[in-house]
Design a protein around this motif. Structure first.
Motif, mmCIF file in Angstrom:
data_model
loop_
_atom_site.group_PDB
_atom_site.id
_atom_site.type_symbol
_atom_site.label_atom_id
_atom_site.label_comp_id
_atom_site.label_asym_id
_atom_site.label_seq_id
_atom_site.Cartn_x
_atom_site.Cartn_y
_atom_site.Cartn_z
ATOM 1 N N LEU A 10 -19.468 -11.558 12.933
ATOM 2 C CA LEU A 10 -19.673 -11.416 14.365
ATOM 3 C C LEU A 10 -21.103 -10.927 14.556
ATOM 4 C CD1 LEU A 10 -18.043 -11.508 17.069
ATOM 5 C CD2 LEU A 10 -17.744 -9.058 16.782
ATOM 6 N N VAL A 14 -22.791 -8.728 19.815
ATOM 7 C CA VAL A 14 -21.583 -9.137 20.522
ATOM 8 C C VAL A 14 -20.571 -7.994 20.590
ATOM 9 C CG1 VAL A 14 -19.590 -10.701 20.456
ATOM 10 C CG2 VAL A 14 -21.880 -11.571 19.973
ATOM 11 N N SER A 15 -20.033 -7.819 21.771
ATOM 12 C CA SER A 15 -18.966 -6.844 21.993
ATOM 13 C C SER A 15 -17.655 -7.610 22.163
ATOM 14 C CB SER A 15 -19.270 -6.044 23.259
ATOM 15 O OG SER A 15 -18.194 -5.208 23.588
ATOM 16 N N VAL A 16 -16.594 -7.094 21.555
ATOM 17 C CA VAL A 16 -15.273 -7.733 21.633
ATOM 18 C C VAL A 16 -14.329 -6.829 22.414
ATOM 19 C CG1 VAL A 16 -13.300 -8.575 20.310
ATOM 20 C CG2 VAL A 16 -15.615 -8.856 19.401
ATOM 21 N N LEU A 25 -15.483 -12.007 24.519
ATOM 22 C CA LEU A 25 -16.666 -11.727 23.713
ATOM 23 C C LEU A 25 -17.868 -11.778 24.637
ATOM 24 C CD1 LEU A 25 -14.632 -12.493 21.483
ATOM 25 C CD2 LEU A 25 -16.472 -13.663 20.331
ATOM 26 N N TYR A 26 -18.706 -10.747 24.585
ATOM 27 C CA TYR A 26 -19.914 -10.717 25.409
ATOM 28 C C TYR A 26 -21.117 -10.552 24.501
ATOM 29 C CZ TYR A 26 -23.408 -9.469 28.842
ATOM 30 O OH TYR A 26 -24.545 -9.452 29.603
ATOM 31 N N HIS A 27 -22.091 -11.446 24.638
ATOM 32 C CA HIS A 27 -23.320 -11.390 23.850
ATOM 33 C C HIS A 27 -24.394 -10.724 24.702
ATOM 34 C CE1 HIS A 27 -26.781 -12.527 21.489
ATOM 35 N NE2 HIS A 27 -25.982 -13.056 20.564
ATOM 36 N N LEU A 42 -8.780 -14.482 17.305
ATOM 37 C CA LEU A 42 -9.352 -13.131 17.268
ATOM 38 C C LEU A 42 -9.187 -12.540 15.871
ATOM 39 C CD1 LEU A 42 -10.582 -10.592 18.515
ATOM 40 C CD2 LEU A 42 -8.271 -9.980 19.312
ATOM 41 N N LEU A 78 -18.230 -20.995 18.462
ATOM 42 C CA LEU A 78 -18.754 -19.620 18.535
ATOM 43 C C LEU A 78 -20.104 -19.500 17.830
ATOM 44 C CD1 LEU A 78 -15.472 -17.580 17.942
ATOM 45 C CD2 LEU A 78 -16.747 -17.843 20.087
ATOM 46 N N MET A 83 -22.313 -16.322 18.979
ATOM 47 C CA MET A 83 -21.349 -15.221 18.945
ATOM 48 C C MET A 83 -21.092 -14.778 17.511
ATOM 49 S SD MET A 83 -20.502 -14.397 21.997
ATOM 50 C CE MET A 83 -20.644 -15.060 23.652
#
Length: 89
Positions: A10, A14-16, A25-27, A42, A78, A83
């Motif tokens: 990951l 990136v935050s999950v 998921l936010y980059h 996931l 991804l 990501m």
């Protein structure tokens, strides 16, 4: 195309956020948001960093061999959106 035999992780940017449907998921670098609509995907993503390859992450997540092409296509998407990233680069 993504090399399923290479080690992946990951992206550190990136935050999950796990959700009942899978995860968000936010980059932070690209400001892109991705939806994982499958909790098994996931699990694959969570196993990437500790697995020797994307295929090994599928094994660790319990993905049956017949279903792997679907998960590898999702991982390829991804990777294309940054990501996840190849750990060898």
């Amino acid at each position: 195309p993504m090399d399923a035999h290479a080690p992946w992780r990951l992206s550190p940017q990136v935050s999950v956020r796990p959700e009942p449907f899978g995860a968000l998921l936010y980059h932070f670098g690209t400001r892109k948001l991705s939806f994982l609509k499958d909790r098994n995907l996931l699990a694959v993503v969570e196993h990437l960093d500790s697995s020797e390859s994307a295929l090994a992450a599928c094994d660790a997540a319990g993905i049956p061999p017949a279903d792997r092409p679907t998960y590898l296509r999702a991982l390829e998407t991804l990777a294309a959106s940054a990501m996840i990233e190849d750990r060898t680069s």
